[in-house]
Design a protein around this motif. Structure first.
Motif, PDB file in Angstrom:
ATOM      1  N   THR A  14       0.817  -1.210   0.000  1.00 32.76           N
ATOM      2  CA  THR A  14       0.000   0.000   0.000  1.00 32.76           C
ATOM      3  C   THR A  14       0.852   1.263   0.000  1.00 32.76           C
ATOM      4  N   ASP A  33      -5.608  -6.895  -3.942  1.00 36.20           N
ATOM      5  CA  ASP A  33      -6.106  -5.532  -4.166  1.00 36.20           C
ATOM      6  C   ASP A  33      -5.051  -4.493  -3.818  1.00 36.20           C
ATOM      7  N   ASP A  93      -3.771  -1.999  -6.597  1.00 34.50           N
ATOM      8  CA  ASP A  93      -3.993  -0.579  -6.313  1.00 34.50           C
ATOM      9  C   ASP A  93      -2.674   0.181  -6.333  1.00 34.50           C
ATOM     10  N   SER A  94      -1.643  -0.420  -5.779  1.00 30.50           N
ATOM     11  CA  SER A  94      -0.348   0.235  -5.722  1.00 30.50           C
ATOM     12  C   SER A  94       0.194   0.523  -7.117  1.00 30.50           C
ATOM     13  N   CYS A 137      -1.442   0.437 -10.072  1.00 30.14           N
ATOM     14  CA  CYS A 137      -2.376   1.138 -10.967  1.00 30.14           C
ATOM     15  C   CYS A 137      -2.652   2.574 -10.543  1.00 30.14           C
ATOM     16  N   ARG A 138      -2.765   2.812  -9.272  1.00 28.67           N
ATOM     17  CA  ARG A 138      -3.131   4.160  -8.812  1.00 28.67           C
ATOM     18  C   ARG A 138      -1.928   5.004  -8.413  1.00 28.67           C
ATOM     19  N   ARG A 139      -0.950   4.380  -7.820  1.00 31.69           N
ATOM     20  CA  ARG A 139       0.207   5.142  -7.344  1.00 31.69           C
ATOM     21  C   ARG A 139       1.387   5.072  -8.300  1.00 31.69           C
ATOM     22  N   GLY A 140       1.358   4.102  -9.194  1.00 30.70           N
ATOM     23  CA  GLY A 140       2.455   3.911 -10.134  1.00 30.70           C
ATOM     24  C   GLY A 140       3.510   2.981  -9.573  1.00 30.70           C
ATOM     25  N   SER A 158      -8.665  -4.140 -13.333  1.00 22.03           N
ATOM     26  CA  SER A 158      -7.774  -3.045 -12.923  1.00 22.03           C
ATOM     27  C   SER A 158      -6.965  -2.506 -14.105  1.00 22.03           C
ATOM     28  N   ALA A 177      -4.186  -3.634 -15.080  1.00 19.61           N
ATOM     29  CA  ALA A 177      -2.860  -3.521 -14.464  1.00 19.61           C
ATOM     30  C   ALA A 177      -1.728  -3.431 -15.479  1.00 19.61           C
ATOM     31  N   ALA A 229      -0.243  -0.085 -16.309  1.00 15.56           N
ATOM     32  CA  ALA A 229       0.711   0.545 -15.391  1.00 15.56           C
ATOM     33  C   ALA A 229       2.131   0.483 -15.956  1.00 15.56           C
ATOM     34  N   GLU A 235       2.307  11.664 -18.534  1.00 17.89           N
ATOM     35  CA  GLU A 235       2.903  10.518 -17.850  1.00 17.89           C
ATOM     36  C   GLU A 235       4.376  10.654 -17.776  1.00 17.89           C
TER      37      GLU A 235
END
Length: 195
Positions: free
Chosen positions: A16, A54, A58-59, A61-64, A95, A97, A100, A195
């Protein structure tokens, strides 16, 4: 059981908060998840109940992805492990993924990360992921086409012939078994900005 719960909690924190912990600990945590699943695919349910798939998705995909080779290199391996379970495949597909990885190949942030043989090793890992998880092939090809398109834009505007060759390549990709595909437009235009 209590020790396992503590371990899963610690792993979840490392996943996370990957940017704070750094690429080495993120890679270690993701590697533990992948190794556990490869050793015993039935443990996926326990790991899922602990929120580890998850947290990983999440790490990235959302945070890079943390711009260190350890973190980048573990992504295909962990995605492959998650795809050993039907729920894991669904999560990876939902996701998106694999997207990413677009910045990894197309932004300056990751330039040092992919020096030497690192890019070839990453490519081999991605090839293996798509061979063993055919459900990911359509989105995988879509991602590779986006990478090529982005690189051509960075190198100086693609021409119509190049765009047609990308569309032809996307059309030649067979559907995944069971009809599960990437669900996106492989010819969608992307820009180099952002990006």
């Amino acid at each position: 059981e209590e020790d396992a719960a503590k371990l899963y909690s610690a792993i979840k924190q490392m996943l996370t908060h990957s940017q704070a912990f750094g690429g080495g600990l993120f890679a270690l945590a993701a590697s533990v998840v992948a190794d556990l699943i490869h050793h015993d695919p039935l443990i996926y349910k326990t790991l899922n109940d602990a929120g580890l798939p998850d947290a990983f998705l999440d790490s990235i995909c959302r945070r890079g992805i943390v711009p260190q080779i350890e973190a980048v290199a573990i992504v295909p391996t962990t995605l492959g492990a998650l795809c050993l379970n039907a729920d894991g495949i669904a999560k990876v597909q939902q996701s998106r993924a694999l997207e990413a990885l677009i910045p990894v190949f197309t932004t300056r942030t990751y330039l040092r990360t992919l020096q030497g043989d690192q890019s070839a090793s990453l490519g081999t890992s991605l090839d293996e992921l798509l061979r063993h998880s055919p459900q990911l092939r359509p989105i995988g090809v879509e991602v590779f086409l986006k990478i090529l398109r982005r690189l051509s834009i960075l190198g100086g505007r693609p021409n119509a012939e190049f765009e047609q060759s990308l569309r032809d390549a996307a059309a030649d990709v067979p559907s995944a078994p069971g009809g599960g595909g990437g669900g996106g437009d492989a010819t969608a235009t992307t820009t180099a900005a952002g990006e």
